[in-house]
Design a protein around this motif. Structure first.
Motif: not given
Length: 102
Positions: A71-81
């Motif tokens: 899910x894009x929002x999960x990815x964007x909130x948990x991915x390392x920079x």
């Protein structure tokens, strides 16, 4: 017609609802995406010539629309920079021909 996708292997996997997330899948944008969200980069005048500047707001909107797994929002909130930068680079690459010129 199925859209092309690119898969990014994460440098730092994270825990998701279905287990460990090790990759992010991004699909290519459509013309409708482009007309709704605009260009991801813009040529601007700089000292000594022209410079290509990222449009971070558009890139974020494309990420929200084009990330298919997880899910894009999960990815964007948990991915390392560093992984987020890799996703950004993939999104920008969809708009590139071989060599950009102003």
């Amino acid at each position: 017609m199925a859209r092309a996708t690119k898969t990014i292997q994460l440098k730092r996997p994270f825990d998701g609802a279905g287990g460990k997330v090790t990759q992010v899948v991004v699909q290519e944008p459509t013309a409708a995406d482009f007309f709704a969200l605009g260009a991801v980069q813009t040529w601007v005048r700089a000292s000594g010539g022209m410079a290509l500047v990222d449009n971070d707001e558009a890139i974020r909107a494309y990420a929200e629309r084009l990330i298919k797994e997880p899910d894009p929002l999960i990815a964007m909130n948990h991915m390392h920079v560093l992984d987020a930068i890799a996703v950004k680079d993939v999104i920008v690459s969809f708009f590139r021909e071989s060599d950009p010129t102003p």
